[in-house]
Design an enzyme around this catalytic site. Structure first.
Site, short mmCIF file in Angstrom:
data_model
loop_
_atom_site.label_atom_id
_atom_site.label_comp_id
_atom_site.label_asym_id
_atom_site.label_seq_id
_atom_site.Cartn_x
_atom_site.Cartn_y
_atom_site.Cartn_z
N GLY A 1 53.25 33.54 47.99
CA GLY A 1 52.28 33.53 46.89
C GLY A 1 52.90 34.03 45.60
O GLY A 1 52.25 34.72 44.80
N ARG B 1 52.68 33.26 40.88
CA ARG B 1 51.99 33.98 39.80
C ARG B 1 51.50 35.34 40.31
O ARG B 1 51.68 35.67 41.48
CB ARG B 1 50.82 33.14 39.29
CG ARG B 1 49.74 32.95 40.33
CD ARG B 1 48.50 32.27 39.76
NE ARG B 1 47.40 32.44 40.67
CZ ARG B 1 46.61 31.46 41.10
NH1 ARG B 1 46.80 30.23 40.67
NH2 ARG B 1 45.62 31.72 41.92
N SER C 1 43.96 45.52 50.63
CA SER C 1 43.13 45.60 49.42
C SER C 1 42.16 46.77 49.56
O SER C 1 41.79 47.16 50.67
CB SER C 1 42.33 44.31 49.29
OG SER C 1 41.31 44.45 48.31
N TYR D 1 36.95 38.34 53.27
CA TYR D 1 38.15 38.94 52.67
C TYR D 1 38.33 40.39 53.13
O TYR D 1 39.44 40.82 53.46
CB TYR D 1 38.00 38.85 51.16
CG TYR D 1 39.16 39.34 50.33
CD1 TYR D 1 40.26 38.52 50.09
CD2 TYR D 1 39.14 40.60 49.74
CE1 TYR D 1 41.31 38.95 49.29
CE2 TYR D 1 40.18 41.03 48.94
CZ TYR D 1 41.27 40.21 48.71
OH TYR D 1 42.30 40.64 47.92
N LYS E 1 41.52 41.83 55.12
CA LYS E 1 42.36 42.89 54.55
C LYS E 1 42.37 44.14 55.43
O LYS E 1 43.39 44.87 55.47
CB LYS E 1 41.89 43.22 53.13
CG LYS E 1 42.16 42.09 52.12
CD LYS E 1 43.60 41.62 52.16
CE LYS E 1 44.05 40.91 50.90
NZ LYS E 1 45.42 40.35 51.03
#
Ligand code: NAP
Length: 253
Positions: free
Chosen positions: A13, A16, A142, A154, A158
């Site tokens: 990833g 960016r 996260s 998510y 995480k």
């Protein structure tokens, strides 16, 4: 490995955001860096920044949730740059929604990119680390692992990555391999810009509101996370393993 050989890092990833900043930072630390993202052409900006600064980088197109693509990509990196012994599992997506509106596809996509992707990349690369008796794995968790409204998929992925990290540390420690997790808070990237758009706020207002609730009174930048990853992937961090470091401008509950 002799001390003059360059260690090879893979950052997923990395076209960016946090991945790009990490790839650039690891290259500045002297690593040869494989810049992996879905689209090989999208990796060009990161690769060009690294090479312009005198570093070595390779753009690789790969969907980390696809086992065959991962095997091919890792073998290609080994052939082109040498055996990869540093891995940063950073590729990520969000598909936010409240539970009652979340689709099966929203759930599966998030699990596949974060959890399965990290598993596939780590499984593919571990043999190079075991052969080298050296390895550094960093998984991006996260602050959402602690729970976040609208992110049941998510936050589960995480939190799952924290367990994944600890088990890697247990299994791979005897081969000189460490595994740690960096858990960012609010970092200004495309991902948080998408969240702002979803809730109908300008990104500037969203960042201001976020900064108000953060003890250091600013949101994070991708380089803040790259700095923590540089520590965990360094040769000097060999006795630090199985840890989760929240990098969020303050403590989290
Ligand atoms: P980002 O700007 O959205 O970048 C994520 C990158 O991952 C994109 O280039 C994306 O490519 C790529 N990617 C997505 N799916 C992929 C796949 N299947 N295979 C390969 N590459 C894939 O995100 P970011 O904010 O830098 O986040 C990086 C990591 O940090 C993620 O794991 C994220 O969950 C985590 N994180 C971020 C924050 C934050 O506040 N930003 C906070 C906590 C944790 P496409 O553009 O083609 O989709």
């Amino acid at each position: 490995m002799t001390t003059t050989e360059q260690r090879v890092a893979i950052v997923t990833g990395a076209a960016r955001g946090i991945g790009a900043a990490t790839a650039i930072r690891l290259a500045a630390e002297g690593r040869a860096v494989a810049v992996i993202d879905l689209d090989e052409a999208a990796c060009k900006g990161t690769v060009d920044t690294i090479t312009a600064a005198g570093g070595k980088a390779l753009a690789v197109g790969c969907d980390v949730s696809d086992a065959a693509q991962v095997e091919t990509a890792v073998a290609w990196v080994a052939e082109e740059l040498g055996a990869p012994t540093i891995l940063v599992n950073n590729a990520g997506v969000i598909r936010d929604n409240l539970l009652f509106k979340m689709t099966d596809a929203d759930w599966d996509t998030v699990m596949n990119v974060h959890l399965k992707g990290s598993f596939l990349m780590t499984r593919a690369i571990q043999k190079y680390m075991v052969d080298a008796q050296f390895g550094r794995i960093v998984n991006l968790s996260s602050s959402s692992a602690l729970g976040n409204r609208g992110q049941v998929n998510y936050s589960a992925a995480k939190a799952g990555l924290q367990g994944f990290t600890k088990t890697l540390a247990l299994e791979l420690g005897k081969f000189g391999v460490t595994a740690n997790s960096v858990a960012p808070g609010f970092i200004a990237t495309e991902m948080t810009a998408q969240t702002a758009a979803r809730i109908g706020m300008s990104f500037e207002d969203f960042k201001k509101a976020g900064a108000d609730g953060i003890p250091v009174k600013r949101v994070g930048e991708p380089e803040d996370i790259a700095n923590a990853i540089a520590f965990f992937t360094g040769d000097a961090a060999g006795f630090v393993s199985g840890q989760v470091l929240y990098v969020a401008g303050g403590p989290l509950n």
